[in-house]
Design an enzyme around this catalytic site. Structure first.
Site, mmCIF file in Angstrom:
data_model
loop_
_atom_site.group_PDB
_atom_site.id
_atom_site.type_symbol
_atom_site.label_atom_id
_atom_site.label_comp_id
_atom_site.label_asym_id
_atom_site.label_seq_id
_atom_site.Cartn_x
_atom_site.Cartn_y
_atom_site.Cartn_z
ATOM 1 C CG HIS A 111 -0.392 0.531 2.462
ATOM 2 N ND1 HIS A 111 -0.371 1.870 2.776
ATOM 3 C CD2 HIS A 111 0.199 -0.096 3.500
ATOM 4 C CE1 HIS A 111 0.199 2.027 3.965
ATOM 5 N NE2 HIS A 111 0.561 0.846 4.419
ATOM 6 C CB CYS A 112 1.262 4.105 -1.815
ATOM 7 S SG CYS A 112 -0.115 4.177 -2.982
ATOM 8 C CG LEU A 113 -1.477 9.390 0.719
ATOM 9 C CD1 LEU A 113 -1.456 9.371 2.245
ATOM 10 C CD2 LEU A 113 -1.023 10.740 0.192
#
Length: 176
Positions: free
Chosen positions: A64-66
């Site tokens: 995941h990222c932002l």
């Protein structure tokens, strides 16, 4: 190899059952706020070809990222770095995780991400240029134009002088 996305609720359940959640944001972003149990492995390292060691192959690895953009854009690199494990992408990133009312660990002693700082400073400078251009002298409109040109250059070239400057500020030095 294609991957599939999972919702925050699905990812939370998978983590309870042994899946690994990997946060590909940069270290400063991770330190500011992250999902409990997530491992920080920045995209910059992944793009250099580094592999994640000791991943259990019998459970999926969730990246995941932002907001999900970085994971979607770099899907192939994520699959390579986690090989031979099954790779899943968290739909909507940590923003969706928080919107699902799932827990995060936030440490406000760490600064806001550099790009948010750039947005704040650029917004202040543009607004100041417009206000002073109307109230004091028209030449202050050039400040807004200069900042706008800098943002355009950053978008086209991928290099942001304001981000470089802000990263050198004392509040952006990582604390141990």
């Amino acid at each position: 190899m294609s991957t599939r996305t999972v919702s925050p609720a699905e990812a939370h359940e998978l983590m309870k059952n042994g899946s690994t959640l990997i946060d590909i944001r940069e270290p400063a972003e991770f330190l500011r706020e992250h999902v409990p149990g997530a491992i920080s492995f920045p995209l910059s390292d992944i793009l250099l070809g580094k592999k994640i060691k000791d991943l259990p192959v019998n459970h999926p690895v969730i990246f995941h990222c932002l907001a999900g953009s970085r994971t979607a854009q770099n899907e192939d690199a994520l699959v390579r770095t986690a090989d031979p494990a099954t790779v899943l992408l968290l739909s909507g990133g940590i923003n969706a995780w928080k919107n699902a009312n799932l827990p995060t660990i936030e440490d406000k002693k760490y600064p806001l991400p550099i790009m948010r700082q750039v947005q704040i400073v650029a917004g202040i400078l543009i607004l100041a240029g417009v206000l002073m251009g109307y109230a004091i002298d028209e030449s202050f409109f050039l400040l807004s134009g200069f900042v706008g040109a800098g943002l355009l250059f950053a978008g086209v070239s991928g290099w942001c002088g304001m981000a470089v400057l802000l990263s050198k500020m004392p509040w952006n030095k990582l604390k141990n």
